[in-house]
Design a protein around this motif. Structure first.
Motif, PDB file in Angstrom:
ATOM      1  N   ARG B 421      68.787 -91.384  27.655  1.00 61.42           N
ATOM      2  CA  ARG B 421      70.226 -91.117  27.736  1.00 61.42           C
ATOM      3  C   ARG B 421      70.720 -90.262  26.574  1.00 61.42           C
ATOM      4  N   HIS B 422      69.838 -90.003  25.656  1.00 65.65           N
ATOM      5  CA  HIS B 422      70.244 -89.171  24.515  1.00 65.65           C
ATOM      6  C   HIS B 422      69.301 -87.988  24.415  1.00 65.65           C
ATOM      7  N   PHE B 423      69.692 -86.900  25.023  1.00 67.68           N
ATOM      8  CA  PHE B 423      68.831 -85.718  25.015  1.00 67.68           C
ATOM      9  C   PHE B 423      69.629 -84.500  24.572  1.00 67.68           C
ATOM     10  N   PHE B 424      69.064 -83.752  23.632  1.00 66.35           N
ATOM     11  CA  PHE B 424      69.726 -82.538  23.150  1.00 66.35           C
ATOM     12  C   PHE B 424      68.710 -81.424  23.031  1.00 66.35           C
ATOM     13  N   ASP B 425      69.035 -80.282  23.615  1.00 63.37           N
ATOM     14  CA  ASP B 425      68.139 -79.145  23.463  1.00 63.37           C
ATOM     15  C   ASP B 425      68.339 -78.497  22.094  1.00 63.37           C
ATOM     16  N   MET B 426      67.267 -77.852  21.616  1.00 65.74           N
ATOM     17  CA  MET B 426      67.362 -77.078  20.374  1.00 65.74           C
ATOM     18  C   MET B 426      68.085 -75.761  20.666  1.00 65.74           C
ATOM     19  N   PRO B 427      68.407 -74.984  19.621  1.00 66.83           N
ATOM     20  CA  PRO B 427      69.145 -73.740  19.866  1.00 66.83           C
ATOM     21  C   PRO B 427      68.409 -72.796  20.822  1.00 66.83           C
ATOM     22  N   GLU B 428      69.201 -72.058  21.554  1.00 76.06           N
ATOM     23  CA  GLU B 428      68.705 -71.183  22.623  1.00 76.06           C
ATOM     24  C   GLU B 428      67.560 -70.248  22.249  1.00 76.06           C
ATOM     25  N   ASN B 429      67.642 -69.699  21.046  1.00 81.80           N
ATOM     26  CA  ASN B 429      66.622 -68.727  20.640  1.00 81.80           C
ATOM     27  C   ASN B 429      65.262 -69.351  20.417  1.00 81.80           C
ATOM     28  N   THR B 430      65.195 -70.670  20.508  1.00 82.95           N
ATOM     29  CA  THR B 430      63.961 -71.347  20.116  1.00 82.95           C
ATOM     30  C   THR B 430      63.377 -72.205  21.227  1.00 82.95           C
ATOM     31  N   ILE B 431      63.945 -72.117  22.419  1.00 85.46           N
ATOM     32  CA  ILE B 431      63.428 -72.956  23.521  1.00 85.46           C
ATOM     33  C   ILE B 431      63.131 -72.102  24.745  1.00 85.46           C
ATOM     34  N   ARG B 432      62.656 -72.756  25.769  1.00 89.18           N
ATOM     35  CA  ARG B 432      62.303 -72.098  27.038  1.00 89.18           C
ATOM     36  C   ARG B 432      61.393 -70.892  26.776  1.00 89.18           C
ATOM     37  N   GLU B 433      61.680 -69.718  27.337  1.00 84.86           N
ATOM     38  CA  GLU B 433      60.738 -68.609  27.130  1.00 84.86           C
ATOM     39  C   GLU B 433      60.751 -68.109  25.681  1.00 84.86           C
ATOM     40  N   TYR B 434      61.764 -68.515  24.929  1.00 86.21           N
ATOM     41  CA  TYR B 434      61.810 -68.118  23.516  1.00 86.21           C
ATOM     42  C   TYR B 434      61.187 -69.166  22.604  1.00 86.21           C
ATOM     43  N   THR B 435      60.549 -70.124  23.182  1.00 86.92           N
ATOM     44  CA  THR B 435      60.084 -71.255  22.384  1.00 86.92           C
ATOM     45  C   THR B 435      59.151 -70.812  21.263  1.00 86.92           C
ATOM     46  N   PHE B 436      59.189 -71.549  20.168  1.00 88.58           N
ATOM     47  CA  PHE B 436      58.297 -71.279  19.047  1.00 88.58           C
ATOM     48  C   PHE B 436      57.079 -72.185  19.112  1.00 88.58           C
ATOM     49  N   CYS B 437      55.959 -71.609  18.784  1.00 89.99           N
ATOM     50  CA  CYS B 437      54.687 -72.317  18.815  1.00 89.99           C
ATOM     51  C   CYS B 437      54.668 -73.438  17.776  1.00 89.99           C
ATOM     52  N   CYS B 438      53.836 -74.451  18.046  1.00 83.30           N
ATOM     53  CA  CYS B 438      53.629 -75.522  17.072  1.00 83.30           C
ATOM     54  C   CYS B 438      52.906 -74.982  15.844  1.00 83.30           C
ATOM     55  N   GLY B 439      52.279 -73.817  15.981  1.00 79.10           N
ATOM     56  CA  GLY B 439      51.571 -73.209  14.850  1.00 79.10           C
ATOM     57  C   GLY B 439      50.103 -73.579  14.786  1.00 79.10           C
ATOM     58  N   SER B 440      49.647 -74.450  15.698  1.00 80.75           N
ATOM     59  CA  SER B 440      48.265 -74.914  15.644  1.00 80.75           C
ATOM     60  C   SER B 440      47.506 -74.663  16.934  1.00 80.75           C
ATOM     61  N   GLY B 441      48.098 -73.910  17.845  1.00 81.65           N
ATOM     62  CA  GLY B 441      47.455 -73.699  19.143  1.00 81.65           C
ATOM     63  C   GLY B 441      46.248 -72.780  19.054  1.00 81.65           C
ATOM     64  N   ALA B 442      45.633 -72.565  20.193  1.00 83.19           N
ATOM     65  CA  ALA B 442      44.511 -71.627  20.330  1.00 83.19           C
ATOM     66  C   ALA B 442      43.372 -71.929  19.358  1.00 83.19           C
ATOM     67  N   GLY B 443      43.199 -73.198  19.051  1.00 78.88           N
ATOM     68  CA  GLY B 443      42.052 -73.604  18.237  1.00 78.88           C
ATOM     69  C   GLY B 443      42.258 -73.485  16.749  1.00 78.88           C
ATOM     70  N   LEU B 444      43.509 -73.385  16.311  1.00 82.19           N
ATOM     71  CA  LEU B 444      43.752 -73.209  14.875  1.00 82.19           C
ATOM     72  C   LEU B 444      44.199 -74.508  14.207  1.00 82.19           C
ATOM     73  N   GLY B 445      43.842 -75.627  14.807  1.00 83.77           N
ATOM     74  CA  GLY B 445      44.377 -76.895  14.346  1.00 83.77           C
ATOM     75  C   GLY B 445      43.639 -77.679  13.275  1.00 83.77           C
ATOM     76  N   PRO B 446      42.527 -77.185  12.703  1.00 85.27           N
ATOM     77  CA  PRO B 446      41.826 -78.049  11.750  1.00 85.27           C
ATOM     78  C   PRO B 446      42.582 -78.191  10.431  1.00 85.27           C
ATOM     79  N   ASP B 447      42.217 -79.228   9.678  1.00 85.56           N
ATOM     80  CA  ASP B 447      42.913 -79.535   8.424  1.00 85.56           C
ATOM     81  C   ASP B 447      42.763 -78.433   7.386  1.00 85.56           C
ATOM     82  N   GLU B 448      41.582 -77.778   7.380  1.00 83.03           N
ATOM     83  CA  GLU B 448      41.389 -76.757   6.341  1.00 83.03           C
ATOM     84  C   GLU B 448      42.330 -75.577   6.531  1.00 83.03           C
TER      85      GLU B 448
END
Ligand code: SF4
Ligand code: SF4
Lengths: 342, 565
Positions: B421-448
Motif C-alpha cells: 500500500r506504500h509504493f513510490f516511483d523514483m524520479p522519471e529520469n531514473t526509471i523505466r527505459e531510463y533506469t540506472f544499472c545496479c553497477g554490477s551487471g554483466a559479470g562485474l559483481g565480484p568483491d575485488e
C-alpha cells in the motif's frame, strides 16, 4: 581541429586559384561529375555492404512498455509490436530525431545529489541544421530543372518571408548558419565532446560552413549571374556540359567545396543518414517471443546433455529421491553433500 | 576488499585529462577490475588459451599470433552482424550518449563515456577495415592494434554492464552494449575473461547452475525454503523435481535458491504456485535461468541455454515459466527462440487458472512470472492481504535487461500495487527505459571490483536516496537475481536503511494461502505491523496512482477469489 581548418582553407584556395588560372571547365564539369559518381557509387557500395550483413538476432532497444497482457497499454512506437509501429519509430527518428529529444545532462551536487536537466539544444540545433539543409537543397532544384516544379516556388515563398534589401531573406540560410555555429561551438566548448572529437568531425563542419558561407555571399553580397549558373547546372544534369562565361571565382569555390563534400561523404561518418534506416535497435518490432526470428548462420554447438548429466550425478539423484531415466546402483545412505562454491 | 569512504569516492572530476585518449594508457587500479578467469574453468567449456595470468602483469602470456586471431575474429563478426558494421560506421560523436553511462557519472573516466568505449574498438576497425583509416590514420581516429590497446579493451569492456542505457539516447540507436558483447567475444578468443563469469559458466555447464550445486544439494536448498514457509505459514508445500508429465516447467535464477535475500523471492514463487494449485515441476538439470554466457560470447550463451528447452522436451511439459532475473530474460526474450528453438514440442502458453493465452509468448513459449502473476491478479484469482506489507515503503528498480531489451515495466508495478500500500516511483529520469544499472551487471559483481561497483551504482543509489528522504522509502524491490545480490551492499554504502526485496517476496507476504495459520511475521521473520491503523488508505504514503488500462490497485485485502474471467 587545426588540420581540418587548414585543409578547408587549402581547398578554397585551390578552387580560387583554379578559377583564376582558367580551369573553369575542370571545376565546372569534371569535378562535379567525378564527385557525383563517387558519391553515388560510394553510398550504394556502403549500403549494400551493410544490407548484405545479416541481422542474426532481433535486438530492438525497448523504450517503453512491451505488448504483453491485452489490458495493459503498451508503447506502440517506442516499443513497437507491429511492423507499422517499427516504421513509425524509424520515421520519427529520421524526421524528428526522436532519441535526441530525450537528451539530458546531469550535475553532481553536494549531498551527494545527482540532478538531471532536459538538454534540448542539441536537438533543436540538429533539427534546424538538417531541415534547413534539406530546404536549401530543394531550393537549388530551381537551377537543375526546366520548367521549375511548383513546390520549389512555394518553398521559396514560405522560406523567403522576410525581405533583406532587394531580395528575400531565406530563413533557412540564417538557421543553417546559426545551427552550424552552435554545433561547432559545443564541440569545442563542452570538454567531453571536445575530447572525443576527431579531425574527421571538424572537417565536415568546416566544409559545410564554407559551402553555406560562399552561398550566402553569392546570394546577398556578391550577386552571381543566376542565368549562367542555371545554364551550367542544366548542362550537367542533361549531360551536355557547358561552361558559361562570367561566373565568379566565388561560385567555383562553392561548387568545388560541394564536390569535395560529396566525394568525402561515403567514406566518412556522414553515412550516418543511411545508418538510421538499417539500425537493428530501432527498425525491428519487439515481437521476439511471438514470432521466431531466424539466424542465417546459426550453427550447432556442443552442449552438456541431460544423459551426460544423469550419468555423472545419478547416485546423488537416486539418493535424494529425484527421478532418473536409468536405474543406477542401489542407493546408499549418507552420501556426503558435495557443494562446489565459486 | 574495502572501498574508500563515500566522501573520498565522491571526489569525481568529469573533466577529461590533458593527454588525448589514444595517448593515455590504461591503469589497473585495485578495486576497479575483476580477477581473470581460472584456467580450470575455461577448460570445462573448451574455451581457448586457458592459463594463469593477471591484468597487473606486463606479460599476459598471449599466443604469438594473437593479433591475427583478434583481427580475423573481428572480420568474421563484421560479416555476421549488421549491427556491428553500422555501429562502427555511423557514430557522429555527437556526445549525446556520453554522460548517460552510470560508470562515467560515477567515475569521471572519459573512456567510460559510451562513445569513447566504442571508439576503443572502432579505432582498430578503422585501421584494418576502412580505406580512410588505412590512409589517414589518426586524422580519422584510426590506430594500430597493440598490447596496450588490448589491455585497454580488457579494462573498459569489463567496465560496461551491457545495460543499453546509452542506446536509448543515441540518435542512430548505436548500442554500446552490443559493441561490448562483440569485444568480449574477441577477448575470449585469447582466453581473456574474468573469473566471476568464467567459473559460473563452467559450473552451469556441468551442474546446471552457476553455483555448481549438485542435484541433491539443489533439492536441499529448495527444501530449506519449504521449511521456512512452513514456519511462517504453517502450510506444507511439496514442490517436485524433474517430474515428467507436469504441465509447466519453472526455471528461476539459481541465486534465488541459495542466497539471501533471493530465497525469500523463491519462497514467494513456491507459495504462489501452491495457492493456485499449479501443476509444475522444477528441474535440477535446468536449475539455472541466468546465463553468464551472454557476458562471454553468443556461442557460450547458446550452449548454456540449450538445457532449458532440452529439459522441457524430456519432461514433456506444455510450456515454461521463468522467474525474476534480468539478464536471464534478455537471453530468453531476445535470443532463446532464435538460438535454441523452434519450441515446436511445446504448446502455446495458456494460463490454466485464468485461461489467458499469452499471445506475446506464442513462439518462444516461455512466460515471465510477472506477466503470469499480473494476469492472476487482474482476474482476481489471488487472495491478498496487502496490509501485511504495511511496514514496507517500497520503490521499484527497473533492471536494465527487462526494461531496455524487453519492456517489462508495468507488470511488476501492477503486482506491487496489489500487494503493497506504500509504493513510490523514483524520479522519471531514473526509471523505466531510463533506469540506472545496479553497477554490477554483466559479470562485474565480484568483491575485488567493489569500488567500481559503488561508483557505477551511484546514480541508482542516489535516486533511491531521493525517495528515501522524501517518502521514507525503506524497501527497494527488483526483479533480478544480480540486483538482489548487488543492491544490498550498494544501499548500505550510499543509502543505509533501505533493504532489497524481490517482487514475489512481497507477493508471498501478502498472499493468503488456503488453511494457513495466522501470520505473525513476514517471510524474513520480521514481526508484522499491528493491524490497528492499517485500514486507513488515506494516510501518508499511500499510493493511488492509476493503472495503465486497468482498475486501480486494491487498497484492502482482496477476498473475492474465483471471479470468472
Ligand atoms: S549518441 Fe550515438 S552518434 Fe552520438 S556519440 Fe553516442 S554513439 Fe555516437
Ligand atoms: S551499455 Fe551501459 S554500461 Fe555500457 S556503455 Fe552503455 S550505458 Fe555504459
Amino acid at each position: 581541429m587545426g588540420i581540418s581548418l587548414a585543409l578547408t582553407v587549402a581547398l578554397i584556395l585551390v578552387a580560387w586559384a583554379g578559377a583564376a588560372a582558367g580551369l573553369q571547365a575542370v571545376l565546372g564539369t569534371v569535378t562535379p561529375y567525378l564527385a557525383g559518381l563517387t558519391f553515388l557509387g560510394g553510398v550504394i557500395w556502403r549500403v549494400v555492404r551493410w544490407a548484405r550483413a545479416p541481422v542474426p538476432f532481433r535486438i530492438p532497444t525497448t523504450c517503453g512498455q512491451e505488448r504483453s497482457l491485452p489490458w495493459m497499454r503498451y508503447a506502440t512506437v517506442d516499443n513497437p509490436a507491429t511492423t507499422l509501429g517499427a516504421v513509425a519509430r524509424v520515421a520519427l527518428e529520421v524526421l524528428f530525431f526522436r532519441s535526441l529529444l530525450r537528451n539530458s545532462r546531469f550535475e553532481l551536487r553536494e549531498g551527494p545529489k545527482l540532478v538531471y536537466f532536459w538538454e534540448k539544444w542539441l536537438w533543436v540545433a540538429g533539427l534546424a541544421f538538417h531541415w534547413s539543409l534539406f530546404a536549401i537543397l530543394t531550393r537549388h532544384l530551381r537551377f537543375f530543372t526546366q520548367p521549375v516544379p511548383a513546390f520549389v516556388g512555394w518553398l521559396e515563398g514560405a522560406d523567403g518571408f522576410f525581405q533583406a534589401g532587394l531580395s528575400a531573406l531565406y530563413l533557412t540560410d540564417v538557421a543553417v548558419l546559426v545551427a552550424l555555429t552552435y554545433l561547432f561551438l559545443r564541440r569545442v566548448l563542452i570538454p567531453q565532446v571536445r575530447y572525443v572529437s576527431l579531425p574527421a568531425d571538424y572537417l565536415p563542419l568546416f566544409l559545410i560552413m564554407g559551402v553555406a558561407g560562399s552561398g550566402v555571399l553569392m546570394r546577398y553580397f556578391f550577386r552571381v549571374d543566376v542565368t549562367a549558373v542555371k545554364e551550367l547546372a542544366l548542362g550537367l544534369v542533361t549531360f551536355h556540359p557547358v561552361v558559361p562565361p562570367g561566373l565568379s571565382a566565388l561560385f567555383y569555390v562553392h561548387l568545388f567545396l560541394v564536390s569535395v563534400l560529396l566525394m568525402y561523404f561515403p567514406f566518412s561518418k556522414l553515412v550516418h543518414i543511411a545508418g538510421i534506416f538499417l539500425s537493428p535497435t530501432r527498425n525491428l518490432a519487439n515481437t521476439n517471443r511471438e514470432r521466431r526470428h531466424i539466424n542465417p548462420w546459426n550453427y550447432p554447438v556442443k552442449v552438456h546433455t541431460y544423459e551426460e548429466y544423469e550419468e555423472e550425478f545419478r547416485k546423488h539423484m537416486i539418493a535424494a529421491g529425484i527421478p532418473v531415466e536409468k536405474a543406477g546402483p542401489p542407493a546408499q545412505v549418507g552420501i556426503p553433500v558435495e557443494k562446489e562454491g565459486q | 576488499m574495502s572501498a574508500p569512504k563515500p566522501q573520498e569516492l565522491l571526489k569525481i572530476s568529469h573533466r577529461p585529462p590533458r593527454t588525448g585518449w589514444m595517448d593515455t594508457p590504461v591503469q589497473f587500479r585495485r578495486g576497479t577490475w575483476c580477477y581473470p578467469g581460472k584456467a580450470r574453468s575455461l577448460e570445462v567449456l573448451d574455451l581457448p588459451f586457458p592459463r594463469q595470468w593477471s591484468p597487473e602483469d606486463d606479460d599476459w602470456k598471449l599466443p604469438p599470433n594473437w593479433k591475427e586471431i583478434v583481427l580475423e575474429g573481428l572480420r568474421e563478426r563484421l560479416h555476421r552482424f549488421r549491427s556491428l558494421q553500422i555501429f562502427m560506421d555511423a557514430c557522429v560523436r555527437c556526445g549525446a550518449c556520453a554522460d548517460k553511462c552510470h560508470f562515467f557519472i560515477g567515475s569521471g573516466d572519459p573512456k567510460n563515456m559510451p562513445v569513447l568505449r566504442a571508439e576503443l574498438l572502432r579505432s582498430v576497425y578503422r585501421r584494418e577495415f576502412t580505406a580512410a583509416g588505412k590512409l589517414l590514420g589518426r586524422m580519422v581516429g584510426a590506430r594500430d592494434l597493440d598490447e596496450r590497446v588490448l589491455k585497454e579493451w580488457f579494462y573498459y569492456f569489463f567496465q560496461c554492464t551491457e545495460c543499453r542505457r546509452c542506446s536509448v539516447f543515441c540518435p542512430f540507436g548505436i548500442d554500446t552494449a552490443e559493441i561490448t558483447i562483440i569485444a568480449r567475444e574477441l577477448l575470449n578468443l585469447l582466453g581473456l575473461n574474468v573469473d566471476w563469469i568464467a567459473t559460473p559458466i563452467a559450473n552451469c555447464y556441468r551442474t546446471g547452475n552457476h553455483l555448481g550445486l549438485l542435484p541433491h544439494a539443489f533439492k536441499d536448498m529448495v527444501d530449506f525454503c519449504v521449511e521456512e514457509i512452513q514456519n511462517v505459514t504453517g502450510v506444507g508445500i511439496e514442490p517436485t523435481f524433474n517430474r515428467k508429465g507436469a504441465e509447466i516447467l519453472f526455471v528461476a535464477p539459481s541465486g534465488d535458491v541459495f542466497a539471501d535475500p533471493g530465497i525469500y523471492t523463491f519462497m514467494g514463487y513456491l507459495m504462489l504456485f501452491h495457492a493456485i494449485g499449479l501443476d509444475y515441476t522444477l528441474s535440477t538439470y535446468a536449475s539455472e535461468g541466468g546465463n553468464f554466457g551472454l557476458f562471454t560470447s553468443h556461442e557460450v550463451m547458446k550452449r548454456l541455454n540449450a538445457k532449458i528447452y532440452a529439459e522441457a522436451k524430456r519432461l514433456g511439459v506444455k510450456w515454461i515459466i521463468g522467474g525474476e532475473c534480468g539478464h536471464m530474460w534478455r537471453v530468453l526474450h531476445q535470443y532463446m527462440d532464435t538460438m535454441n528453438g523452434p519450441a515446436d514440442f511445446l504448446e502455446e502458453p495458456v494460463s490454466p487458472i485464468t485461461g489467458t493465452r499469452f499471445e506475446n509468448a506464442r513462439s518462444t513459449r516461455m512466460v515471465h512470472i510477472c506477466e503470469f502473476t499480473a494476469d492472476l491478479m487482474k482476474h482476481g484469482r489471488l487472495n491478498l492481504d496487502p496490509s501485511r506489507n504495511d511496514h514496507l515503503v517500497v520503490t521499484f528498480h527497473d533492471s536494465c535487461n527487462p526494461s531496455r531489451a524487453m519492456g517489462l515495466l508495468d507488470e511488476p508495478r501492477y503486482i506491487i500495487r496489489n500487494v503493497c500500500r506504500h509504493f513510490f516511483d523514483m524520479p522519471e529520469n531514473t526509471i523505466r527505459e531510463y533506469t540506472f544499472c545496479c553497477g554490477s551487471g554483466a559479470g562485474l559483481g565480484p568483491d575485488e571490483n567493489l569500488e567500481m561497483r559503488l561508483r557505477g551504482g551511484l546514480p541508482r543509489a542516489n535516486a533511491v536516496k531521493y525517495v528515501h528522504e522524501k517518502y521514507g522509502v525503506n524497501t527497494l524491490a527488483c526483479i533480478c537475481a544480480i540486483d538482489r545480490a548487488a543492491l544490498p551492499p550498494l544501499m548500505d554504502y550510499w543509502v543505509p536503511g533501505v533493504g532489497v526485496t524481490g517482487v514475489h517476496e512481497l507477493v508471498g507476504n501478502a498472499l493468503i494461502l488456503p488453511d494457513e495459520d495466522e501470520r505473525t511475521t513476514d517471510l524474513r521473520g520480521n514481526p508484522l505491523p499491528q493491524p490497528a491503523g492499517t485500514g486507513d488508505p488515506s494516510g501518508p504514503g499511500v499510493s493511488d496512482l492509476d493503472e495503465p488500462g486497468g482498475p486501480g490497485p486494491r487498497s484492502g485485502p482482496n477476498t473475492a477469489p474465483g471471479r470468472e474471467a
